[in-house]
Design a protein around this motif. Sequence first.
Motif, PDB file in Angstrom:
ATOM      1  N   GLU A  85       0.842  -1.193   0.000  1.00  0.00           N
ATOM      2  CA  GLU A  85       0.000   0.000   0.000  1.00  0.00           C
ATOM      3  C   GLU A  85       0.877   1.244   0.000  1.00  0.00           C
ATOM      4  OE1 GLU A  85      -3.981  -1.415   2.422  1.00  0.00           O
ATOM      5  OE2 GLU A  85      -2.383  -0.417   3.536  1.00  0.00           O
ATOM      6  N   PRO A  86       0.411   2.323  -0.643  1.00  0.00           N
ATOM      7  CA  PRO A  86       1.185   3.569  -0.656  1.00  0.00           C
ATOM      8  C   PRO A  86       0.794   4.490   0.489  1.00  0.00           C
ATOM      9  CG  PRO A  86      -0.658   3.768  -2.141  1.00  0.00           C
ATOM     10  CD  PRO A  86      -0.766   2.394  -1.512  1.00  0.00           C
ATOM     11  N   SER A  87       1.718   5.351   0.867  1.00  0.00           N
ATOM     12  CA  SER A  87       1.397   6.421   1.813  1.00  0.00           C
ATOM     13  C   SER A  87       2.391   7.555   1.593  1.00  0.00           C
ATOM     14  CB  SER A  87       1.469   5.927   3.264  1.00  0.00           C
ATOM     15  OG  SER A  87       2.766   5.458   3.569  1.00  0.00           O
ATOM     16  N   MET A  88       2.059   8.705   2.137  1.00  0.00           N
ATOM     17  CA  MET A  88       2.949   9.858   2.041  1.00  0.00           C
ATOM     18  C   MET A  88       3.674  10.040   3.365  1.00  0.00           C
ATOM     19  SD  MET A  88       2.480  10.862  -1.069  1.00  0.00           S
ATOM     20  CE  MET A  88       3.337  12.444  -1.071  1.00  0.00           C
ATOM     21  N   VAL A  89       4.989  10.084   3.319  1.00  0.00           N
ATOM     22  CA  VAL A  89       5.817  10.299   4.507  1.00  0.00           C
ATOM     23  C   VAL A  89       6.730  11.486   4.219  1.00  0.00           C
ATOM     24  CG1 VAL A  89       7.563   9.343   6.052  1.00  0.00           C
ATOM     25  CG2 VAL A  89       5.747   7.864   5.144  1.00  0.00           C
ATOM     26  N   GLU A  90       6.494  12.577   4.940  1.00  0.00           N
ATOM     27  CA  GLU A  90       7.250  13.812   4.754  1.00  0.00           C
ATOM     28  C   GLU A  90       7.268  14.237   3.290  1.00  0.00           C
ATOM     29  OE1 GLU A  90      11.066  13.238   6.520  1.00  0.00           O
ATOM     30  OE2 GLU A  90      10.276  13.175   8.567  1.00  0.00           O
ATOM     31  N   GLY A  91       6.093  14.122   2.672  1.00  0.00           N
ATOM     32  CA  GLY A  91       5.942  14.590   1.301  1.00  0.00           C
ATOM     33  C   GLY A  91       6.413  13.626   0.232  1.00  0.00           C
ATOM     34  N   GLU A  92       6.873  12.438   0.628  1.00  0.00           N
ATOM     35  CA  GLU A  92       7.371  11.466  -0.335  1.00  0.00           C
ATOM     36  C   GLU A  92       6.469  10.240  -0.367  1.00  0.00           C
ATOM     37  OE1 GLU A  92       9.988  11.874  -2.386  1.00  0.00           O
ATOM     38  OE2 GLU A  92      10.215  13.916  -1.595  1.00  0.00           O
ATOM     39  N   LEU A  93       6.318   9.670  -1.556  1.00  0.00           N
ATOM     40  CA  LEU A  93       5.537   8.447  -1.717  1.00  0.00           C
ATOM     41  C   LEU A  93       6.366   7.251  -1.282  1.00  0.00           C
ATOM     42  CD1 LEU A  93       2.969   7.046  -2.861  1.00  0.00           C
ATOM     43  CD2 LEU A  93       4.157   6.946  -5.067  1.00  0.00           C
ATOM     44  N   VAL A  94       5.832   6.492  -0.335  1.00  0.00           N
ATOM     45  CA  VAL A  94       6.527   5.287   0.133  1.00  0.00           C
ATOM     46  C   VAL A  94       5.545   4.116   0.091  1.00  0.00           C
ATOM     47  CG1 VAL A  94       8.104   6.581   1.621  1.00  0.00           C
ATOM     48  CG2 VAL A  94       5.945   5.716   2.555  1.00  0.00           C
ATOM     49  N   TRP A  95       6.096   2.913   0.042  1.00  0.00           N
ATOM     50  CA  TRP A  95       5.297   1.693  -0.030  1.00  0.00           C
ATOM     51  C   TRP A  95       5.545   0.850   1.201  1.00  0.00           C
ATOM     52  CZ3 TRP A  95       1.972   1.501  -4.064  1.00  0.00           C
ATOM     53  CH2 TRP A  95       2.228   2.375  -5.126  1.00  0.00           C
ATOM     54  N   ARG A  96       4.505   0.224   1.684  1.00  0.00           N
ATOM     55  CA  ARG A  96       4.620  -0.635   2.853  1.00  0.00           C
ATOM     56  C   ARG A  96       3.714  -1.842   2.631  1.00  0.00           C
ATOM     57  NH1 ARG A  96       1.062   3.448   6.674  1.00  0.00           N
ATOM     58  NH2 ARG A  96      -0.945   3.024   5.668  1.00  0.00           N
ATOM     59  N   ASP A  97       3.984  -2.917   3.364  1.00  0.00           N
ATOM     60  CA  ASP A  97       3.132  -4.091   3.269  1.00  0.00           C
ATOM     61  C   ASP A  97       1.734  -3.764   3.764  1.00  0.00           C
ATOM     62  OD1 ASP A  97       5.143  -5.646   2.250  1.00  0.00           O
ATOM     63  OD2 ASP A  97       5.695  -6.548   4.171  1.00  0.00           O
ATOM     64  N   GLY A  98       0.727  -4.267   3.064  1.00  0.00           N
ATOM     65  CA  GLY A  98      -0.640  -4.106   3.516  1.00  0.00           C
ATOM     66  C   GLY A  98      -0.916  -4.960   4.744  1.00  0.00           C
ATOM     67  N   VAL A  99      -2.066  -4.746   5.344  1.00  0.00           N
ATOM     68  CA  VAL A  99      -2.414  -5.483   6.562  1.00  0.00           C
ATOM     69  C   VAL A  99      -2.565  -6.968   6.247  1.00  0.00           C
ATOM     70  CG1 VAL A  99      -3.511  -3.500   7.615  1.00  0.00           C
ATOM     71  CG2 VAL A  99      -4.900  -5.068   6.260  1.00  0.00           C
ATOM     72  N   ARG A 100      -2.177  -7.800   7.192  1.00  0.00           N
ATOM     73  CA  ARG A 100      -2.322  -9.251   7.037  1.00  0.00           C
ATOM     74  C   ARG A 100      -3.618  -9.761   7.638  1.00  0.00           C
ATOM     75  NH1 ARG A 100       1.375 -12.777   5.426  1.00  0.00           N
ATOM     76  NH2 ARG A 100       3.396 -12.009   4.708  1.00  0.00           N
ATOM     77  N   GLU A 101      -4.266  -8.943   8.446  1.00  0.00           N
ATOM     78  CA  GLU A 101      -5.542  -9.313   9.036  1.00  0.00           C
ATOM     79  C   GLU A 101      -6.567  -8.223   8.747  1.00  0.00           C
ATOM     80  OE1 GLU A 101      -5.242 -10.210  13.149  1.00  0.00           O
ATOM     81  OE2 GLU A 101      -3.704 -11.757  12.888  1.00  0.00           O
ATOM     82  N   SER A 102      -7.758  -8.648   8.378  1.00  0.00           N
ATOM     83  CA  SER A 102      -8.821  -7.688   8.094  1.00  0.00           C
ATOM     84  C   SER A 102      -9.105  -6.834   9.323  1.00  0.00           C
ATOM     85  CB  SER A 102     -10.099  -8.426   7.693  1.00  0.00           C
ATOM     86  OG  SER A 102     -11.202  -7.538   7.650  1.00  0.00           O
ATOM     87  N   LEU A 103      -9.334  -5.561   9.071  1.00  0.00           N
ATOM     88  CA  LEU A 103      -9.657  -4.650  10.170  1.00  0.00           C
ATOM     89  C   LEU A 103     -11.164  -4.571  10.424  1.00  0.00           C
ATOM     90  CD1 LEU A 103      -7.121  -1.769   9.450  1.00  0.00           C
ATOM     91  CD2 LEU A 103      -6.854  -3.788  10.900  1.00  0.00           C
ATOM     92  N   ASP A 104     -11.952  -5.271   9.597  1.00  0.00           N
ATOM     93  CA  ASP A 104     -13.402  -5.337   9.808  1.00  0.00           C
ATOM     94  C   ASP A 104     -13.922  -6.597   9.125  1.00  0.00           C
ATOM     95  OD1 ASP A 104     -16.177  -5.070   9.926  1.00  0.00           O
ATOM     96  OD2 ASP A 104     -16.093  -2.882   9.741  1.00  0.00           O
ATOM     97  N   LEU A 105     -14.193  -7.617   9.924  1.00  0.00           N
ATOM     98  CA  LEU A 105     -14.617  -8.909   9.376  1.00  0.00           C
ATOM     99  C   LEU A 105     -16.033  -8.884   8.828  1.00  0.00           C
ATOM    100  CD1 LEU A 105     -13.051 -11.344  12.010  1.00  0.00           C
ATOM    101  CD2 LEU A 105     -12.298 -10.941   9.653  1.00  0.00           C
ATOM    102  N   ASP A 106     -16.782  -7.797   9.075  1.00  0.00           N
ATOM    103  CA  ASP A 106     -18.099  -7.666   8.452  1.00  0.00           C
ATOM    104  C   ASP A 106     -17.990  -7.203   7.001  1.00  0.00           C
ATOM    105  OD1 ASP A 106     -19.510  -8.448  10.712  1.00  0.00           O
ATOM    106  OD2 ASP A 106     -19.577  -6.402  11.512  1.00  0.00           O
ATOM    107  N   ILE A 107     -16.800  -6.752   6.612  1.00  0.00           N
ATOM    108  CA  ILE A 107     -16.587  -6.225   5.263  1.00  0.00           C
ATOM    109  C   ILE A 107     -15.613  -7.093   4.472  1.00  0.00           C
ATOM    110  CG2 ILE A 107     -15.738  -4.239   3.928  1.00  0.00           C
ATOM    111  CD1 ILE A 107     -16.440  -2.497   6.379  1.00  0.00           C
ATOM    112  N   LEU A 108     -14.573  -7.568   5.122  1.00  0.00           N
ATOM    113  CA  LEU A 108     -13.472  -8.234   4.437  1.00  0.00           C
ATOM    114  C   LEU A 108     -12.980  -9.391   5.287  1.00  0.00           C
ATOM    115  CD1 LEU A 108     -11.744  -7.864   1.868  1.00  0.00           C
ATOM    116  CD2 LEU A 108     -10.248  -6.359   3.195  1.00  0.00           C
ATOM    117  N   ARG A 109     -12.872 -10.564   4.662  1.00  0.00           N
ATOM    118  CA  ARG A 109     -12.466 -11.752   5.409  1.00  0.00           C
ATOM    119  C   ARG A 109     -11.342 -12.498   4.698  1.00  0.00           C
ATOM    120  NH1 ARG A 109     -17.983 -14.706   7.675  1.00  0.00           N
ATOM    121  NH2 ARG A 109     -18.783 -12.915   8.863  1.00  0.00           N
ATOM    122  N   PRO A 110     -10.607 -13.290   5.476  1.00  0.00           N
ATOM    123  CA  PRO A 110      -9.553 -14.108   4.870  1.00  0.00           C
ATOM    124  C   PRO A 110     -10.134 -15.314   4.141  1.00  0.00           C
ATOM    125  CG  PRO A 110      -9.711 -14.581   7.204  1.00  0.00           C
ATOM    126  CD  PRO A 110     -10.661 -13.435   6.953  1.00  0.00           C
ATOM    127  N   ALA A 111      -9.313 -15.924   3.299  1.00  0.00           N
ATOM    128  CA  ALA A 111      -9.761 -17.100   2.550  1.00  0.00           C
ATOM    129  C   ALA A 111     -10.095 -18.263   3.471  1.00  0.00           C
ATOM    130  CB  ALA A 111      -8.687 -17.514   1.549  1.00  0.00           C
TER     131      ALA A 111
END
Length: 615
Positions: free
Chosen positions: A389-415
Amino acid sequence: MPTLNPPLNPVVAEVTARIVERSKATRADYIRRMDAARDSGAGRAKLSCANWAHAFAGQTIADKLTAMDGSRPNVGIVTAYNDMLSAHQPFERFPDIIRKAAREVGGTAQVAGGTPAMCDGVTQGRPGMELSLFSRDAIAMAAGIALTHDAFDSAIMLGVCDKIVPGLFMGALAFGHLPVVFAPAGPMPSGIPNAEKARVRAEYAQGKVDRQTLLESEVGSYHSPGTCTFYGTANSNQMMMELGGLHMPSTAFVHPDTGLRDALTAAAAKRAVELAKTGDCRMADVIDEKAVVNMIVALLATGGSTNHAIHLVAMARAAGVLIDWTDMDQLSAVTPLLARVYPNGSADVNAFQAAGGVAFVARELAENGHMHSDVTTIMGKGIDAYFQEPSMVEGELVWRDGVRESLDLDILRPASNPFDTEGGLRLVKGDLGRAVIKISAVKPENRIVEAPAEVYETQEDVLADFKAGKLDRDVIVVLRFQGPRANGMPELHSLSPAMSVLQDRGFKVALVTDGRMSGASGKTPAAIHVSPEALAGGPLAHVQTGDVIRLDAEAGVLTTVAVADLDARPAAKRSAANREASTWGYGRELFSAFRRVVTSAEEGATVCFSREDED
């Protein structure tokens, strides 16, 4: 980051192998043509000095000097900008962002051309909707015209909505010897809750609230620049472009008019220049049989739009890949449903993104063997980059690993714990032909309907009978002469509120039609895209009011009951009024040639490719 190569689900492997075998000749011919285009050299090198001077006559002095160097990449921008579509309004400023970013890495960028871009939300239930599906092929042609100047080393496609992305995709594949990057604009912020919007629509359909109340509700839903926030065709497009490997990772659902969106657009431009320099990741190599399967799986795993049962066939064919509804049905049977997004749930795409979004879906599908990991994307080899996932850190575009666990199981679930063990699309077939049905939002108790047919030619007649109380019973509404040859196959979304009200009143109801519903296909069962269509001699032309029809989405059945003489009956003729209304006015007369040569729904409902092309 190492590329994953987990064991592939055996059905996914089997379907992919079948597609590869079926596509052997058409795919080989496509690659041969793309190789020839690549080997003929860079377009700008083949243009005469006068041609090249024309191409840059309107550019800045700095860009002219770069162009005169002769070795710097030039990126062609194809834009579907207009400010009729909220999703496309942000594209007004994207070319300047792209030009600036291209200059920063030693390239240039030009708007090569524009394409039409209809808003289905405006034309729903109106005559203009009969041009909507055909607009996809017109967009493909327009994209081809834009790129045929042959002055480009890569391309960026700017589009989001329903027919626009499939059209841009098809047009770009005609230039698949080039690297191509798709850059979206993102969704609008959330408006009123989706459940409230559906409630007001249902009350308006019953005459319980006035038009002003309905308008206020709709304005509260569609209120700013950006894509509509329900998970319809537009947002399904973005999911597929992402997991088809044509987006920068996790680009789909970032809001417009933000620093992050601008940074992602600039990153897309720089990536297009980089790929032009290396010659890597041309679109012909990104979009192959495995990528097409990944796009289908992504659609199914998220309960996406039924429109793609048509679009994906035409899109794949543009790359020489041949798919059908049986392929989609078999993939659906083994694809876990990981997302509940409206109309398949109450949350919108903003909540989906916050819960983990595309990066979470990509990781879950890949790590559990539901999609191919060994693919080429604009990011290189493998699908791993799309776990970030992208984010802005001090005005620069950086990439980081996305979440490994859903933050809302009513919307998004693991396989490992999906909403359902299968995707939301099924093939139904029988003596009425072949059709698709989206069941991800249909409760199990509503998936089997056996009832007398009530036959119509127009959705206006259906709604008139609904308002008159004539449909207050168990009924299967048969709406025919709505296919691509008849009238361009309009969406019939205006029927959804009425059908929902009938079901809520306790009746067993369903819709059977050779037309389309929409990406917002909802809670009532609808067997759509029936092929062959009635005007082409399909069985729907033989159905009569009172015939009992059985629609069994669980068993995959669409058939008449105790109708022994269906084929022997004379086919019903379309009424003169219906024929006239579908032929003239609102630009429909301009598309008469399309209606004559268009392929069937299961063949992609396209005029860009025909069986004659394969003779």
